[in-house]
Design a protein around this motif. Structure first.
Motif, PDB file in Angstrom:
ATOM      1  N   ILE A 122      -5.954  -6.381  -8.211  1.00  0.00           N
ATOM      2  CA  ILE A 122      -6.029  -7.634  -7.595  1.00  0.00           C
ATOM      3  C   ILE A 122      -6.529  -8.237  -8.835  1.00  0.00           C
ATOM      4  O   ILE A 122      -5.878  -9.654  -8.833  1.00  0.00           O
ATOM      5  N   LEU A 123      -7.572  -8.069  -9.568  1.00  0.00           N
ATOM      6  CA  LEU A 123      -7.897  -8.805 -10.483  1.00  0.00           C
ATOM      7  C   LEU A 123      -6.927  -9.003 -11.763  1.00  0.00           C
ATOM      8  O   LEU A 123      -6.925 -10.198 -12.149  1.00  0.00           O
ATOM      9  N   GLU A 124      -5.990  -7.993 -11.743  1.00  0.00           N
ATOM     10  CA  GLU A 124      -4.971  -8.454 -12.962  1.00  0.00           C
ATOM     11  C   GLU A 124      -4.127  -9.581 -12.263  1.00  0.00           C
ATOM     12  O   GLU A 124      -3.529 -10.342 -13.126  1.00  0.00           O
ATOM     13  N   LYS A 125      -3.740  -9.295 -11.244  1.00  0.00           N
ATOM     14  CA  LYS A 125      -2.880 -10.394 -10.429  1.00  0.00           C
ATOM     15  C   LYS A 125      -3.342 -11.849 -10.402  1.00  0.00           C
ATOM     16  O   LYS A 125      -2.654 -12.636 -10.620  1.00  0.00           O
ATOM     17  N   PHE A 126      -4.473 -11.922 -10.135  1.00  0.00           N
ATOM     18  CA  PHE A 126      -5.162 -12.885  -9.994  1.00  0.00           C
ATOM     19  C   PHE A 126      -5.181 -13.905 -11.526  1.00  0.00           C
ATOM     20  O   PHE A 126      -4.893 -14.822 -11.675  1.00  0.00           O
ATOM     21  N   LEU A 127      -5.647 -12.682 -12.389  1.00  0.00           N
ATOM     22  CA  LEU A 127      -5.835 -13.384 -13.930  1.00  0.00           C
ATOM     23  C   LEU A 127      -4.376 -13.698 -14.301  1.00  0.00           C
ATOM     24  O   LEU A 127      -4.153 -14.780 -15.181  1.00  0.00           O
ATOM     25  N   THR A 128      -3.243 -12.930 -13.791  1.00  0.00           N
ATOM     26  CA  THR A 128      -2.023 -13.476 -14.550  1.00  0.00           C
ATOM     27  C   THR A 128      -1.711 -15.024 -14.039  1.00  0.00           C
ATOM     28  O   THR A 128      -1.384 -15.929 -14.856  1.00  0.00           O
ATOM     29  N   ALA A 129      -2.175 -15.330 -12.698  1.00  0.00           N
ATOM     30  CA  ALA A 129      -1.747 -16.599 -12.265  1.00  0.00           C
ATOM     31  C   ALA A 129      -2.634 -17.731 -13.005  1.00  0.00           C
ATOM     32  O   ALA A 129      -2.353 -18.633 -13.457  1.00  0.00           O
ATOM     33  N   LEU A 130      -3.959 -17.160 -13.158  1.00  0.00           N
ATOM     34  CA  LEU A 130      -4.941 -18.163 -13.927  1.00  0.00           C
ATOM     35  C   LEU A 130      -4.629 -18.455 -15.218  1.00  0.00           C
ATOM     36  O   LEU A 130      -4.877 -19.628 -15.729  1.00  0.00           O
ATOM     37  N   VAL A 131      -4.131 -17.498 -15.797  1.00  0.00           N
ATOM     38  CA  VAL A 131      -3.706 -17.766 -17.473  1.00  0.00           C
ATOM     39  C   VAL A 131      -2.623 -18.483 -17.439  1.00  0.00           C
ATOM     40  O   VAL A 131      -2.623 -19.733 -18.283  1.00  0.00           O
ATOM     41  N   THR A 133      -9.639  -1.367 -11.987  1.00  0.00           N
ATOM     42  CA  THR A 133      -9.914  -2.654 -12.131  1.00  0.00           C
ATOM     43  C   THR A 133      -8.979  -3.572 -13.132  1.00  0.00           C
ATOM     44  O   THR A 133      -8.431  -4.656 -12.920  1.00  0.00           O
ATOM     45  N   PHE A 134      -9.139  -3.113 -14.434  1.00  0.00           N
ATOM     46  CA  PHE A 134      -8.373  -3.877 -15.434  1.00  0.00           C
ATOM     47  C   PHE A 134      -7.916  -3.025 -16.374  1.00  0.00           C
ATOM     48  O   PHE A 134      -8.646  -2.150 -16.950  1.00  0.00           O
ATOM     49  N   ASP A 135      -6.551  -3.402 -16.812  1.00  0.00           N
ATOM     50  CA  ASP A 135      -5.738  -2.415 -17.812  1.00  0.00           C
ATOM     51  C   ASP A 135      -4.919  -3.593 -18.760  1.00  0.00           C
ATOM     52  O   ASP A 135      -4.275  -4.101 -17.852  1.00  0.00           O
ATOM     53  N   LEU A 136      -5.110  -3.384 -20.080  1.00  0.00           N
ATOM     54  CA  LEU A 136      -4.550  -4.594 -20.592  1.00  0.00           C
ATOM     55  C   LEU A 136      -3.088  -4.260 -20.499  1.00  0.00           C
ATOM     56  O   LEU A 136      -2.317  -5.211 -20.582  1.00  0.00           O
ATOM     57  N   GLN A 137      -2.574  -3.078 -20.796  1.00  0.00           N
ATOM     58  CA  GLN A 137      -1.045  -2.652 -20.707  1.00  0.00           C
ATOM     59  C   GLN A 137      -0.441  -3.394 -19.381  1.00  0.00           C
ATOM     60  O   GLN A 137       0.483  -3.926 -19.378  1.00  0.00           O
ATOM     61  N   ARG A 138      -1.174  -2.656 -18.321  1.00  0.00           N
ATOM     62  CA  ARG A 138      -0.614  -3.391 -16.907  1.00  0.00           C
ATOM     63  C   ARG A 138      -0.676  -4.886 -16.851  1.00  0.00           C
ATOM     64  O   ARG A 138       0.488  -5.560 -16.484  1.00  0.00           O
ATOM     65  N   PHE A 139      -1.731  -5.472 -17.324  1.00  0.00           N
ATOM     66  CA  PHE A 139      -1.655  -6.853 -17.215  1.00  0.00           C
ATOM     67  C   PHE A 139      -0.459  -7.557 -18.110  1.00  0.00           C
ATOM     68  O   PHE A 139      -0.079  -8.545 -17.694  1.00  0.00           O
ATOM     69  N   GLU A 182      -7.931   4.518  -0.272  1.00  0.00           N
ATOM     70  CA  GLU A 182      -8.006   3.620   0.876  1.00  0.00           C
ATOM     71  C   GLU A 182      -7.148   2.519   0.581  1.00  0.00           C
ATOM     72  O   GLU A 182      -7.506   1.690  -0.177  1.00  0.00           O
ATOM     73  N   PRO A 183      -6.009   2.544   1.480  1.00  0.00           N
ATOM     74  CA  PRO A 183      -5.180   1.454   1.118  1.00  0.00           C
ATOM     75  C   PRO A 183      -5.531   0.064   0.770  1.00  0.00           C
ATOM     76  O   PRO A 183      -5.022  -0.652   0.270  1.00  0.00           O
ATOM     77  N   LYS A 184      -6.512  -0.353   1.780  1.00  0.00           N
ATOM     78  CA  LYS A 184      -6.940  -1.902   1.878  1.00  0.00           C
ATOM     79  C   LYS A 184      -7.535  -2.194   0.234  1.00  0.00           C
ATOM     80  O   LYS A 184      -7.404  -3.329   0.160  1.00  0.00           O
ATOM     81  N   LYS A 185      -7.847  -1.193  -0.243  1.00  0.00           N
ATOM     82  CA  LYS A 185      -8.277  -1.777  -1.678  1.00  0.00           C
ATOM     83  C   LYS A 185      -7.133  -2.121  -2.645  1.00  0.00           C
ATOM     84  O   LYS A 185      -7.474  -2.760  -3.790  1.00  0.00           O
ATOM     85  N   ARG A 186      -6.196  -1.487  -2.206  1.00  0.00           N
ATOM     86  CA  ARG A 186      -4.861  -1.753  -3.073  1.00  0.00           C
ATOM     87  C   ARG A 186      -5.026  -1.744  -4.540  1.00  0.00           C
ATOM     88  O   ARG A 186      -4.716  -2.454  -5.426  1.00  0.00           O
ATOM     89  N   GLN A 187      -5.543  -0.352  -5.070  1.00  0.00           N
ATOM     90  CA  GLN A 187      -5.898  -0.246  -6.359  1.00  0.00           C
ATOM     91  C   GLN A 187      -4.666   0.279  -6.911  1.00  0.00           C
ATOM     92  O   GLN A 187      -3.516   0.733  -6.360  1.00  0.00           O
ATOM     93  N   PRO A 188      -4.382   0.198  -8.347  1.00  0.00           N
ATOM     94  CA  PRO A 188      -3.291   0.473  -8.990  1.00  0.00           C
ATOM     95  C   PRO A 188      -2.845   1.963  -8.678  1.00  0.00           C
ATOM     96  O   PRO A 188      -1.512   2.215  -8.680  1.00  0.00           O
TER      97      PRO A 188
END
Lengths: 267, 278
Positions: free
Chosen positions: A96-105, A4-10, B65-71
Motif C-alpha cells: 500500500i505504501l508503494e502504491k501511495f508513493l507512486t501517486a505522491l511522487v 512494506t517497501f522494495d525499490l524494484q517493486r516501486f 491475512e488478505p486485508k493487509k494486502r501485502q505484496p
C-alpha cells in the motif's frame, strides 16, 4: 521479502503508472504549460509597455498554476474510482505504501514543476520585457513576495486537498473537493475576522497566513466625521515562518489521511 | 491453503450476508462455489482476495491475512472479478508491464493459452470483445502460477467452444500446490471440472464436500413412478418419469448433476445437511 517497501517493486509500479496514465499526464501538462507560456510570454516580446501584461502574470497564478495543479492532482487515484479498475489496481502485487508513493511522487513532480516553471518564466519574461522598454518609461513589476508566499500557502494546502479528494470521492472528486475547499476558505476568513473583531476594537482583515490589516477609529469629529487609521501588523519573523510551516503540516496531514483511505478502500 | 474461521461479513452491521462461516480449502483441488443470486458468493471471494474486509472472524490465505494486502500475498493470489478491466495497450505491452510482479509467471505458457483461445495478438486490449478480454485475463491468471486462483463467473461472456477450452485449460494447470476456486451460477460450465463443491445459502454453507462424497451420499437418476418420487430430494418430470436426486441408500453409482444437486440443496437444506452429516 520486504512487505512494506522494495525499490524494484516501486520502480515497476511507477512504470505501470506511466504506461497506463502517461498519455493523460502529458496532455494535462502540455495544456497547462502551454497556457502558462501564452499568459507570460507577451510581456517579453513587446517593445511597448503592455498595461495588461502584469494582469496576465497575476492571472496565471490562479488560472494555470492553481487550476492546472489541482486538475492534475485530482487524477492521481483515478484508477480507484470504479470497481473494475479499482480491483485491478488494488490487486497489483505492491505494498500500500508503494502504491501511495507512486501517486505522491507523480503529483509532487508535476506540482513543483508547474510552480517552478511559473516562477522561472515570470522573472525571466519580466526581466526580458523590461530590458526592451525605454529607460524612462513604465516598467513591469514582479509579483510582490508576500503575495507569492500567500499563494504558495494556498497552493500547498489545495494540492494536498485535491490529492485526498482523488481517493476519497468516487465521483466528481474535483468538483466536490473544490466546493469543500472554497467553503472552508470562506468560513475560515469569516470566523477569523469575527474572532479578531471580538479581540480588538477595530475592523481587522485577518486573512489566514498574511499580516493583519487593521482599520481603527482614532477620533470622532462631531457631528458625523470619523477618522480612521489603517495599518498592517507584521508578525515577528519567527512567527511568520511558523505560520508558513502550517500549510506544510496541513498537507502532511492530508497525505496521511489519503494513505489511510487507500488502505481502507474496499471493492 | 485458505482457512476461514467464523467469518462474518455484511455491507452493514445490521444486514449480514453471512455469519460464522468456517471452512478450509486445501491445495491440489478445484472448488466450485455455487449459490443463488445475492447469496454472497462474490462477497465471499472478495473477502478472500482482500478486497472486502470481514466484520468478524479471520481469513488466512497462504499464511497471510488478505486485508493487509501485502505484496507476498498479492503475488501468490490471482483474482478474476466478474467485471474485468484491462488497460489500453496490446498483449505484449501488458505482459512486459505486469508479468514482473509475478515471480512464477511463465510467458511460454501464456503464449500457449493465447493460441488455444485464438486471441489476436496485436490488437489493443480495449478494442477486443468482452469474451476475448476475459480469455486474455484468464490466460494471464493461469500463467501467473499463483498458489491461489479465484475466479468469479469466469465463463460469462465466453462462447460455447471457449467454455470447453476453459475447462480443458483449467484442469491442465492444477498441481498439488494450487487451489482453484470458481464461482458461477452457470453450473453446467463446471461439469467434470471441479472436484469439490461448496453451496452457499441463507448466510451459511449448506454443502462443502468432494464430488466423490456427493456421489456416495446422493443418487442422481430417473424415478419411474410417483411413489418413488415422494422420496426425491428434488425432481423434474422427464420423458421416462422423473429425473431426480435421492439419498443413495443402496450405494449405487451415478454421475453428479450439479444443477440437480444445487436445486436439492436449496429445496431441502435440512435433509441435505442430515444426509451429509450421517
Amino acid at each position: 521479502m520486504n512487505q512494506t517497501f522494495d525499490l524494484q517493486r516501486f520502480t515497476i509500479l511507477l512504470k505501470l503508472n506511466f504506461v497506463e496514465k502517461g498519455r493523460n499526464y502529458m496532455l494535462t501538462s502540455g495544456l497547462f504549460i502551454g497556457l502558462l507560456f501564452i499568459l507570460l510570454v507577451p510581456t517579453a516580446l513587446s517593445d511597448e509597455f503592455l498595461p495588461y501584461g502584469a494582469v496576465l502574470h497575476f492571472m496565471a497564478l490562479p488560472l494555470v498554476v492553481l487550476l492546472g495543479g489541482s486538475v492534475f492532482t485530482s487524477s492521481m487515484f483515478s484508477q480507484y474510482t470504479s470497481p473494475s479498475t479499482g480491483i485491478a489496481a488494488t490487486l497489483v502485487p505492491g505494498s500500500i505504501l508503494e502504491k501511495f508513493l507512486t501517486a505522491l511522487v507523480v503529483y509532487l513532480c508535476f506540482s513543483v514543476l508547474l510552480l517552478g516553471m511559473f516562477l522561472a518564466l515570470h522573472y525571466f519574461t519580466i526581466d526580458l520585457g523590461n530590458s526592451r522598454l525605454p529607460e524612462n518609461g513604465n516598467k513591469y513589476q514582479y509579483i510582490p513576495k508576500p503575495m507569492l508566499w500567500y499563494f504558495a500557502c494556498i497552493y500547498i494546502i489545495s494540492q494536498g486537498a485535491f490529492f485526498l479528494g482523488s481517493i476519497y470521492f468516487s465521483k466528481f472528486s474535483y468538483l466536490k473537493t473544490a466546493g469543500i475547499l472554497f467553503l472552508t476558505f470562506v468560513l475560515t476568513i469569516v470566523l477569523s475576522s469575527w474572532l479578531t473583531s471580538r479581540l480588538v476594537d477595530a475592523s481587522v482583515n485577518s486573512v489566514p497566513f498574511v499580516p493583519w490589516q487593521v482599520s481603527a477609529a482614532i477620533t470622532k469629529v462631531p457631528p458625523i466625521k470619523l477618522l480612521r487609521a489603517r495599518y498592517i501588523v507584521y508578525f515577528p519573523e519567527m512567527v511568520q515562518y511558523m505560520i508558513y510551516a502550517l500549510p506544510v503540516l496541513v498537507m502532511l496531514g492530508l497525505w496521511y489521511i489519503s494513505f489511510l483511505r487507500l488502505k481502507e478502500k474496499e471493492f | 491453503m485458505i482457512h476461514l474461521d467464523k467469518l462474518t461479513f455484511g455491507y452493514s452491521k445490521h444486514k449480514k450476508l453471512f455469519e460464522n462461516l468456517s471452512m478450509t480449502l486445501a491445495p491440489g483441488h478445484i472448488y466450485g462455489l455455487l449459490g443463488k443470486n445475492g447469496a454472497g458468493k462474490s462477497s465471499l471471494l472478495r473477502n478472500m482476495a482482500g478486497l472486502l474486509y470481514p466484520l468478524e472472524g479471520k481469513i488466512e490465505v497462504n499464511g497471510y491475512e488478505p486485508k493487509k494486502r501485502q505484496p507476498g500475498f498479492l503475488q501468490d493470489v490471482f483474482f478474476i472479478p466478474e467485471e474485468i478491466y484491462l488497460p489500453p495497450f496490446n498483449i505484449s505491452k501488458y505482459l512486459s508491464v505486469l508479468s514482473p510482479f509475478y515471480p512464477k509467471f511463465d510467458t511460454e505458457q501464456f503464449q500457449q493459452f493465447i493460441r488455444e483461445f485464438e486471441i489476436p495478438k496485436d490488437n489493443k486490449l480495449t478494442d477486443m470483445s468482452y469474451g476475448q478480454k476475459k480469455k486474455v485475463l484468464i490466460s494471464f491468471a493461469l500463467a501467473a502460477n499463483t498458489r491461489v486462483l479465484i475466479m468469479d463467473e469466469p465463463t460469462n461472456g465466453l462462447d460455447i467452444p471457449s467454455k470447453s477450452q476453459f475447462r480443458k485449460i483449467v484442469s491442465s494447470v492444477l498441481d498439488p500446490d494450487r487451489i482453484i476456486l470458481i464461482s458461477t451460477h452457470q453450473v453446467r460450465d463446471l461439469d467434470s471440472l471441479i472436484d469439490h463443491i461448496i453451496i452457499l445459502e441463507n448466510s451459511e454453507i449448506l454443502v462443502q464436500h468432494s464430488m466423490d462424497t456427493v456421489s456416495e451420499k446422493l443418487y442422481f437418476g430417473t424415478l419411474v413412478n410417483d411413489e418413488d418420487n415422494l422420496r426425491a430430494l428434488y425432481s423434474e418430470p422427464s420423458l421416462r418419469g422423473f429425473k431426480a436426486v435421492t439419498e443413495n441408500t443402496e450405494q449405487l453409482d451415478s454421475r453428479v448433476d450439479l444443477e440437480y444437486l444445487f436445486n436439492a440443496a436449496i429445496k431441502n437444506p435440512v435433509r441435505i445437511k442430515e444426509i451429509f452429516n450421517s
